[in-house]
Design a protein around this motif. Structure first.
Motif, PDB file in Angstrom:
ATOM      1  N   LEU A 270     -23.624 -11.457 -39.909  1.00  0.00           N
ATOM      2  CA  LEU A 270     -22.081 -11.514 -38.597  1.00  0.00           C
ATOM      3  C   LEU A 270     -21.023 -10.673 -39.379  1.00  0.00           C
ATOM      4  CD1 LEU A 270     -22.924 -14.060 -35.954  1.00  0.00           C
ATOM      5  CD2 LEU A 270     -24.031 -11.904 -36.049  1.00  0.00           C
ATOM      6  N   ARG A 271     -20.746 -10.942 -40.403  1.00  0.00           N
ATOM      7  CA  ARG A 271     -18.621 -10.444 -40.841  1.00  0.00           C
ATOM      8  C   ARG A 271     -19.610  -9.487 -41.566  1.00  0.00           C
ATOM      9  NH1 ARG A 271     -16.282 -14.310 -45.234  1.00  0.00           N
ATOM     10  NH2 ARG A 271     -17.330 -12.233 -47.147  1.00  0.00           N
ATOM     11  N   VAL A 272     -20.671  -9.209 -42.303  1.00  0.00           N
ATOM     12  CA  VAL A 272     -20.647  -8.023 -43.130  1.00  0.00           C
ATOM     13  C   VAL A 272     -20.255  -6.972 -42.278  1.00  0.00           C
ATOM     14  CG1 VAL A 272     -22.690  -6.670 -43.703  1.00  0.00           C
ATOM     15  CG2 VAL A 272     -21.874  -9.236 -44.704  1.00  0.00           C
ATOM     16  N   LEU A 273     -21.396  -6.945 -40.631  1.00  0.00           N
ATOM     17  CA  LEU A 273     -21.323  -5.930 -39.838  1.00  0.00           C
ATOM     18  C   LEU A 273     -19.481  -6.066 -38.650  1.00  0.00           C
ATOM     19  CD1 LEU A 273     -24.693  -7.178 -37.611  1.00  0.00           C
ATOM     20  CD2 LEU A 273     -24.622  -4.492 -38.961  1.00  0.00           C
ATOM     21  N   ALA A 274     -19.087  -7.498 -38.752  1.00  0.00           N
ATOM     22  CA  ALA A 274     -17.569  -6.777 -38.093  1.00  0.00           C
ATOM     23  C   ALA A 274     -17.136  -6.396 -38.564  1.00  0.00           C
ATOM     24  CB  ALA A 274     -17.560  -8.757 -37.591  1.00  0.00           C
ATOM     25  N   GLU A 275     -17.178  -6.029 -39.834  1.00  0.00           N
ATOM     26  CA  GLU A 275     -16.128  -5.966 -41.088  1.00  0.00           C
ATOM     27  C   GLU A 275     -16.199  -4.098 -41.979  1.00  0.00           C
ATOM     28  OE1 GLU A 275     -15.624  -7.815 -44.665  1.00  0.00           O
ATOM     29  OE2 GLU A 275     -14.400  -9.430 -42.874  1.00  0.00           O
ATOM     30  N   ASP A 276     -17.440  -3.963 -41.035  1.00  0.00           N
ATOM     31  CA  ASP A 276     -18.246  -2.698 -40.975  1.00  0.00           C
ATOM     32  C   ASP A 276     -17.882  -1.455 -40.543  1.00  0.00           C
ATOM     33  OD1 ASP A 276     -19.248  -0.636 -41.729  1.00  0.00           O
ATOM     34  OD2 ASP A 276     -20.809  -0.837 -41.200  1.00  0.00           O
ATOM     35  N   ARG A 277     -16.950  -0.326 -40.922  1.00  0.00           N
ATOM     36  CA  ARG A 277     -15.666   0.623 -40.171  1.00  0.00           C
ATOM     37  C   ARG A 277     -16.986   1.129 -39.454  1.00  0.00           C
ATOM     38  NH1 ARG A 277     -11.270   2.384 -44.544  1.00  0.00           N
ATOM     39  NH2 ARG A 277     -10.200  -0.534 -44.778  1.00  0.00           N
TER      40      ARG A 277
END
Length: 346
Positions: free
Chosen positions: A138-145
């Motif tokens: 989930l962090r990988v997606l949440a931090e994606d611009r």
């Protein structure tokens, strides 16, 4: 289909999976490397990157079908696959979270031809590492611009909840003698189909597709996922350990109520009653019981039903794919992956 054609299809799928892994692995490794050392060690072992002592591993990281679906869905809808490497990595992280936990729940000793993480590092460390992979996804997606990042994170979070619901049902079924085939299919859709559907949906989101197209891609993945699970359940009974990396008849030995088993138990055909008696026992089956149980599933029609149902589900998947991508020539990679997961040998 002749042997040459089947080999060619497998080769095409293998090339596609290898290309996908090459594109996704840098994101996957960067994400795992960000974990605290203890959790990173377990995850790296589970993914086949390292041996238990931290040296470069000789394990296998799996086929990476789900990240390949993300990239293929993006490309089929006119997006750039390289833009979808992060959601592809996120889906693979979520998938491996479920595998770490499943191995603990099922007490499986072997995965991908070597000892499971919990047998090497202990139950607690395997569970915690799985928890970390879920949060990391989930962090990988949440931090994606990327503009689709937030929507993709919400969709994956909802998918994980559905996965947990499917796992709960799967465990509950082991305590019940009255599991219906419809219940078992619903469980399989939640536990397996949901993540394949989510993979295709995330690929569509990263291609900028609208809501109806994203939903159609989700349905395509779910139906393909059910076909995948049906074949996987057949392999769990009749698969070759040299290919599967698991002991022969592992699902039967654990008395799992897999789809072919429930189809057999509820068929009313010869073999159903004998299978029910065998499943009333406790503890792992011995070799004689394993042979008798497999024969009973086949006599009661479980094997034939599962093979037929896999074809039905793939036909439904194709209908949904056509809604999303009317020109199927653009979806060649998705079709290759769908063929691959439903033509595995057992």
């Amino acid at each position: 289909m002749n042997t040459f054609t089947r080999r060619r299809e497998r080769s095409e799928a293998a090339d596609l999976l290898a290309r996908s892994r090459k594109d996704v692995d840098p994101e996957l490794r960067a994400a795992v490397d960000s974990l605290p050392a203890a959790m990173r060690r377990v995850a790296a072992y589970h993914l086949g990157w390292e041996d238990p002592d931290g040296m470069p591993g000789r394990g296998h990281a799996g086929k990476a079908i789900r990240p390949a679906l993300v990239l293929a869905a993006t490309e089929a809808l006119g997006g750039r696959p390289e833009d979808a490497a992060r959601p592809a990595a996120a889906v693979e992280l979520a998938h491996n979270f479920t595998l770490l936990h499943d191995d603990v729940i099922d007490r499986d000793d072997t995965r991908r031809h070597r000892p499971t993480a919990w047998t090497v590092f202990g139950v607690a460390d395997a569970i915690v590492a799985g928890d970390a992979l879920q949060s990391l996804a989930l962090r990988v997606l949440a931090e994606d611009r990327h503009p689709a990042g937030a929507g993709a994170a919400a969709r994956l979070a909802a998918c994980v909840i559905e996965l947990c619901e499917g796992q709960h049902a799967d465990c509950a079924f082991e305590q019940r003698a009255d599991v219906t085939l419809d219940e078992c299919l619903a469980m399989a859709e939640a536990k397996t189909g949901a993540l394949l559907g989510c993979a295709c949906a995330l690929g569509a989101l990263y291609a900028g597709a609208d809501g109806p197209v994203v939903d159609a891609m989700d349905r395509f993945g779910r139906q393909a996922g059910l076909a995948f699970q049906l074949i996987d359940d057949l392999i769990g009974i009749w698969g070759d350990p040299a290919t599967t990396g698991k002991p022969a008849g592992a699902d039967l030995s654990a008395r799992k109520k897999s789809l072919p088993v429930v189809a057999a138990l509820t068929s009313g055909r010869p073999g159903a009653a004998e299978l029910a008696r065998i499943y009333e026992g406790e503890g792992p089956m011995d070799r004689v019981e394993l042979r008798r149980a497999a024969e009973a599933v086949e006599r009661a029609g479980g094997r034939d039903w599962a093979q037929s149902e896999a074809c039905v589900r793939m036909a439904g998947a194709m209908d949904d794919l056509t809604l999303a991508v009317p020109d199927l020539a653009r979806a060649e990679d998705l079709l290759t992956l769908a063929e691959f997961v439903t033509r595995r040998s057992c």
